[in-house]
Write a protein that holds these residues in place. Sequence first.
Motif, mmCIF file in Angstrom:
data_model
loop_
_atom_site.group_PDB
_atom_site.id
_atom_site.type_symbol
_atom_site.label_atom_id
_atom_site.label_comp_id
_atom_site.label_asym_id
_atom_site.label_seq_id
_atom_site.Cartn_x
_atom_site.Cartn_y
_atom_site.Cartn_z
ATOM 1 N N LEU A 44 0.819 -1.212 0.000
ATOM 2 C CA LEU A 44 0.000 0.000 0.000
ATOM 3 C C LEU A 44 0.852 1.260 0.000
ATOM 4 O O LEU A 44 0.474 2.272 -0.600
ATOM 5 C CB LEU A 44 -0.943 -0.010 1.199
ATOM 6 N N ALA A 45 2.000 1.222 0.661
ATOM 7 C CA ALA A 45 2.887 2.393 0.669
ATOM 8 C C ALA A 45 3.381 2.696 -0.745
ATOM 9 O O ALA A 45 3.445 3.861 -1.163
ATOM 10 C CB ALA A 45 4.067 2.156 1.608
ATOM 11 N N ASP A 46 3.708 1.651 -1.494
ATOM 12 C CA ASP A 46 4.152 1.836 -2.880
ATOM 13 C C ASP A 46 3.018 2.370 -3.747
ATOM 14 O O ASP A 46 3.231 3.219 -4.623
ATOM 15 C CB ASP A 46 4.662 0.516 -3.456
ATOM 16 N N VAL A 47 1.806 1.869 -3.512
ATOM 17 C CA VAL A 47 0.647 2.353 -4.260
ATOM 18 C C VAL A 47 0.390 3.824 -3.974
ATOM 19 O O VAL A 47 0.098 4.609 -4.881
ATOM 20 C CB VAL A 47 -0.600 1.505 -3.911
ATOM 21 N N ASP A 48 0.521 4.222 -2.710
ATOM 22 C CA ASP A 48 0.306 5.626 -2.352
ATOM 23 C C ASP A 48 1.391 6.521 -2.953
ATOM 24 O O ASP A 48 1.118 7.651 -3.368
ATOM 25 C CB ASP A 48 0.285 5.783 -0.827
ATOM 26 N N THR A 49 2.617 6.033 -3.006
ATOM 27 C CA THR A 49 3.701 6.800 -3.640
ATOM 28 C C THR A 49 3.423 6.981 -5.127
ATOM 29 O O THR A 49 3.625 8.072 -5.685
ATOM 30 C CB THR A 49 5.045 6.079 -3.446
ATOM 31 N N GLU A 50 2.943 5.931 -5.761
ATOM 32 C CA GLU A 50 2.582 6.008 -7.184
ATOM 33 C C GLU A 50 1.435 6.989 -7.406
ATOM 34 O O GLU A 50 1.413 7.737 -8.389
ATOM 35 C CB GLU A 50 2.194 4.621 -7.691
ATOM 36 N N ALA A 51 0.470 7.010 -6.481
ATOM 37 C CA ALA A 51 -0.654 7.941 -6.590
ATOM 38 C C ALA A 51 -0.177 9.385 -6.491
ATOM 39 O O ALA A 51 -0.653 10.264 -7.215
ATOM 40 C CB ALA A 51 -1.694 7.646 -5.511
ATOM 41 N N ALA A 52 0.762 9.628 -5.599
ATOM 42 C CA ALA A 52 1.310 10.984 -5.468
ATOM 43 C C ALA A 52 2.024 11.401 -6.751
ATOM 44 O O ALA A 52 1.903 12.556 -7.197
ATOM 45 C CB ALA A 52 2.265 11.044 -4.273
ATOM 46 N N LEU A 53 2.764 10.481 -7.353
ATOM 47 C CA LEU A 53 3.439 10.778 -8.620
ATOM 48 C C LEU A 53 2.419 11.065 -9.718
ATOM 49 O O LEU A 53 2.608 11.985 -10.530
ATOM 50 C CB LEU A 53 4.319 9.593 -9.015
ATOM 51 N N THR A 54 1.342 10.306 -9.743
ATOM 52 C CA THR A 54 0.279 10.527 -10.741
ATOM 53 C C THR A 54 -0.318 11.916 -10.600
ATOM 54 O O THR A 54 -0.535 12.619 -11.597
ATOM 55 C CB THR A 54 -0.817 9.459 -10.584
ATOM 56 N N ARG A 55 -0.597 12.333 -9.372
ATOM 57 C CA ARG A 55 -1.154 13.682 -9.162
ATOM 58 C C ARG A 55 -0.153 14.756 -9.573
ATOM 59 O O ARG A 55 -0.532 15.794 -10.125
ATOM 60 C CB ARG A 55 -1.542 13.858 -7.695
ATOM 61 N N GLU A 56 1.125 14.511 -9.328
ATOM 62 C CA GLU A 56 2.159 15.502 -9.653
ATOM 63 C C GLU A 56 2.295 15.711 -11.154
ATOM 64 O O GLU A 56 2.399 16.848 -11.627
ATOM 65 C CB GLU A 56 3.487 15.045 -9.065
ATOM 66 N N ARG A 57 2.250 14.624 -11.930
ATOM 67 C CA ARG A 57 2.481 14.772 -13.369
ATOM 68 C C ARG A 57 1.196 14.789 -14.191
ATOM 69 O O ARG A 57 1.217 15.136 -15.367
ATOM 70 C CB ARG A 57 3.410 13.677 -13.856
ATOM 71 N N GLY A 58 0.068 14.357 -13.560
ATOM 72 C CA GLY A 58 -1.214 14.440 -14.242
ATOM 73 C C GLY A 58 -1.567 13.250 -15.121
ATOM 74 O O GLY A 58 -2.535 13.318 -15.887
ATOM 75 N N TRP A 59 -0.874 12.157 -14.993
ATOM 76 C CA TRP A 59 -1.171 10.950 -15.759
ATOM 77 C C TRP A 59 -0.531 9.748 -15.074
ATOM 78 O O TRP A 59 0.344 9.898 -14.223
ATOM 79 C CB TRP A 59 -0.673 11.054 -17.210
ATOM 80 N N ALA A 60 -0.988 8.572 -15.461
ATOM 81 C CA ALA A 60 -0.458 7.334 -14.880
ATOM 82 C C ALA A 60 -0.077 6.372 -15.986
ATOM 83 O O ALA A 60 -0.620 6.419 -17.098
ATOM 84 C CB ALA A 60 -1.498 6.684 -13.967
ATOM 85 N N ASP A 61 0.859 5.495 -15.680
ATOM 86 C CA ASP A 61 1.188 4.423 -16.614
ATOM 87 C C ASP A 61 1.298 3.109 -15.859
ATOM 88 O O ASP A 61 1.469 3.080 -14.637
ATOM 89 C CB ASP A 61 2.470 4.724 -17.398
ATOM 90 N N ALA A 62 1.148 2.042 -16.588
ATOM 91 C CA ALA A 62 1.309 0.698 -16.032
ATOM 92 C C ALA A 62 1.979 -0.144 -17.109
ATOM 93 O O ALA A 62 1.396 -0.388 -18.163
ATOM 94 C CB ALA A 62 -0.034 0.090 -15.641
ATOM 95 N N VAL A 63 3.210 -0.537 -16.858
ATOM 96 C CA VAL A 63 3.992 -1.291 -17.842
ATOM 97 C C VAL A 63 4.179 -2.718 -17.338
ATOM 98 O O VAL A 63 4.904 -2.955 -16.363
ATOM 99 C CB VAL A 63 5.355 -0.620 -18.094
ATOM 100 N N GLU A 64 3.474 -3.645 -17.956
ATOM 101 C CA GLU A 64 3.540 -5.071 -17.603
ATOM 102 C C GLU A 64 3.231 -5.317 -16.123
ATOM 103 O O GLU A 64 3.807 -6.203 -15.511
ATOM 104 C CB GLU A 64 4.909 -5.636 -17.962
#
Length: 254
Positions: free
Chosen positions: A171-191
């Motif tokens: 969950l900590a990694d997921v929350d870190t990824e969510a913060a990055l998504t908000r910062e840059r305005g998009w998300a990616d998922a590679v494999e």
Amino acid sequence: MPGPIQSLSRAAAIMRLLAGGERRLGLSEVATALDLAKGTAHGILRTLQQEGFVEQDPESGKYQLGAELLRLGQSYLDVHELRARALVWADDLARAAGETVYLGVLHQRGVLIVHHVFRPDDTRQVLEVGSMQPLHSTALGKVLLAYDPVARGELGEEPLESYTSRTLTGLADVDTEAALTRERGWADAVEETWEGVASIGALIQDRRRNPVGAVCISGPVERVCEDGFVRPSLVASVRSAARAISRDLGAGRF
């Protein structure tokens, strides 16, 4: 084939009765109109009241439809409006990117696919409208986790399912990824859910700036990525489509 469940049929009849009148109805009126015993009608009304589908006036004791039905109805309308507004933009995105496009909304612990545009080539493809994708390992889900607090709450506190060696399960990694998504305005998922597949997603907002869904492109890693990163041109295309759909839903510029 099993027949209808009587208690559910009676509950539906009560809600239709309350929806059709111009005034609140008392217990006796409901029971008489539907030819039910008072005890039966009262039990169903109490259950509907507990679930928010029926409200009881504290002074008269009479019943009317509750706010939960309005919320469910609004959710249904929102999804259909979202899909209607997104049709043209999703088609344009698929043509521009040359990849599959998905439109998804939060549904319980996953992402419900409400629109799917095929990759614009001659390969055999299967329509995935109505299917579910994970929240924590797809671009659509990551966007919703980043912007919709309800989505984050759906994950609970238990370790998350791993689909590939790249899946984030903490969950900590997921929350870190969510913060990055908000910062840059998009998300990616590679494999992260399927080997060899990469996706890029962006948020769709309504006129109140609420998160109502997400749009993404999905395709083979070798086409979506370059030198280990998703292609900036595809990121720009997805974000542009998300902004266009949001504007059609009444959102201001963002």
